[in-house]
Design an enzyme around this catalytic site. Structure first.
Site, PDB file in Angstrom:
ATOM      1  N   SER A  70      23.294   5.304  43.166  1.00  0.00           N
ATOM      2  CA  SER A  70      22.121   4.040  43.918  1.00  0.00           C
ATOM      3  C   SER A  70      23.294   3.060  43.747  1.00  0.00           C
ATOM      4  O   SER A  70      22.810   2.917  42.203  1.00  0.00           O
ATOM      5  CB  SER A  70      21.092   4.549  45.079  1.00  0.00           C
ATOM      6  OG  SER A  70      20.343   3.245  43.860  1.00  0.00           O
ATOM      7  N   CYS A  71      22.718   1.785  44.434  1.00  0.00           N
ATOM      8  CA  CYS A  71      23.493   0.656  44.118  1.00  0.00           C
ATOM      9  C   CYS A  71      22.224  -0.145  43.680  1.00  0.00           C
ATOM     10  O   CYS A  71      22.005  -0.830  43.475  1.00  0.00           O
ATOM     11  CB  CYS A  71      23.568  -0.089  44.825  1.00  0.00           C
ATOM     12  SG  CYS A  71      25.693   0.532  44.773  1.00  0.00           S
TER      13      CYS A  71
END
Ligand SMILES: *Cc1c(COP(=O)(O)O)cnc(C)c1O
Length: 382
Positions: free
Chosen positions: A321-322
């Site tokens: 994920s970011c």
């Protein structure tokens, strides 16, 4: 107690057929865990705490083996009911209940419940009159990874007045429940809690409230970060204590982690390799918002294994994920990996997929059953 572990060949065969990340569940391992528990705690009826992993085939298998279920919500009760499990085999073991939960319990015939406060009594009396109640008491245990006593449990001194209140409200006081905390490494915590429960039983008897059920909760540990708890000795000590102090009482436990934790492997792939100074940073295709959510919710430390040869180096493992919270392993020893390499995370069955999200648009890991793979292999061999 051995864990389920995919071999390199099995991992690669599955990865050729399925996109990573995926989970491989071994029903045979769930059965071994259940039988181990029953063998070492023969007096104890097991109610699987399904929040650990509600995979339907795991629930069905445990139901077939004779287990009951610890449920916490209307949704969990309905799910079991749809699988054909009767309410008589469920406990509503969430000390604070919703109206929907109580109505569902009444509809499905879930009669047994735990509680830890007077205000719960009125709710149960209204929506589940006659329910059989266990008062949940608070236990102190520093040797548990997850403390469930910060949120739950009445003081032992309050137990009798709560049970009396329940009786006066038309409910049926039946016993005492506790949970020493999850992944407990201490048998003493159970022994102490069983002793406290004995005192409550004696006081209750003297107060004209005879009790007949003791629920020793969950907390039974599995291997973590390379250490293997001695569950056998722990269970023997608990068993002895039960025989001494509760020779006649019906005993339950609510194991979650112990039944499913060692029965699941996660297979992920390295999707990015970065050098950060001396360290190698591997981004894999499952992470904190996915299967490895237990790193947050369950305070868990996962093990990462790879199949490439070569000297091991210190590495950091990150999820896809970011969000920069998405670190899933720090200071992990791994051989030098390349993009596309497979990484296996063993003992990944409890409090993992159950709390996974699809944050940032990443799909949850697909769930496969090892037994299907072996069945398919047999078919092609014929
Ligand atoms: C979570 C929970 C369990 C299961 O605990 P484990 O440590 O996974 O065995 C059992 N009982 C209750 C009430 C729980 O909340």
């Amino acid at each position: 107690m051995e864990s389920f572990r995919l071999t390199r060949e099995e991992t690669e065969t599955l990865a050729a057929l399925h996109q990573t990340p995926f989970l491989v569940i071994s029903l045979a391992q769930v059965e071994r865990n259940y039988r181990f528990f029953r063998r070492h705690l023969p007096r104890v009826n097991a109610y699987y705490a399904m929040k650990a992993n509600p995979a339907p085939r795991v629930l069905s298998l445990l139901a077939e083996l004779g287990a009951g279920f610890d449920t916490a919500s209307a949704g969990e009760m309905r799910m079991l009911s749809e699988l054909g499990v009767e309410g008589a085999r469920m406990i509503y073991a969430n000390p604070v209940k919703t109206s929907e939960g109580l109505q569902t319990a009444a509809r499905l015939g879930v009669r047994r419940m735990t509680f830890d406060d007077a205000n719960e009594v009125w709710k149960m009396a209204e929506l589940s009159p006659g329910a059989e109640l266990l008062v949940r008491i608070r236990i102190r245990n520093e040797k548990a990874l997850v403390d469930l006593n910060a949120k739950f449990g009445a003081e032992a001194e309050e137990a009798i007045s709560l049970l009396r209140l329940a009786r006066d409200a038309g409910l049926t006081p039946k016993g005492v429940a506790f949970h020493v905390g999850s992944q407990s490494l201490s048998a003493e915590a159970y022994e102490e809690a069983i002793l406290i429960s004995r005192h409550i039983f004696d006081e209750a008897e003297a107060a004209g409230l005879p009790l007949s059920m003791l629920d020793i909760g969950g907390g039974f540990p599995i291997p973590i970060a390379g250490t293997e708890p001695d569950v056998e000795t722990m269970m023997e000590r608990i068993s002895r204590q039960i025989d001494q102090l509760f020779p006649q009482t019906e005993i339950w436990a609510e194991p979650g982690r112990f039944f499913i934790g060692t029965a699941v492997n996660l297979v992920t792939s390295v999707i990015g390799v970065k050098r950060r100074g001396e360290e190698l940073w591997y981004t894999i295709d499952d992470g904190l918002y996915g299967t490895l959510s237990g790193a947050i919710f369950d305070h868990w430390t996962y093990s990462f294994e790879a199949f490439r040869e070569g000297p091991s180096r210190r590495a950091t493992v990150l999820g896809p994920s970011c969000d920069s919270i998405d670190f899933v392993g720090r200071d992990v020893a791994l051989p030098e990996l390349l993009q596309g390499d497979l990484v296996l995370v063993p003992d990944c069955g409890a409090y993992t997929s159950a709390s996974a999200t699809t944050f940032n648009g990443f799909s949850k890991a697909e769930e496969l059953y090892f037994e299907d793979m072996t069945a398919a292999k047999k078919e092609t061999a014929v």
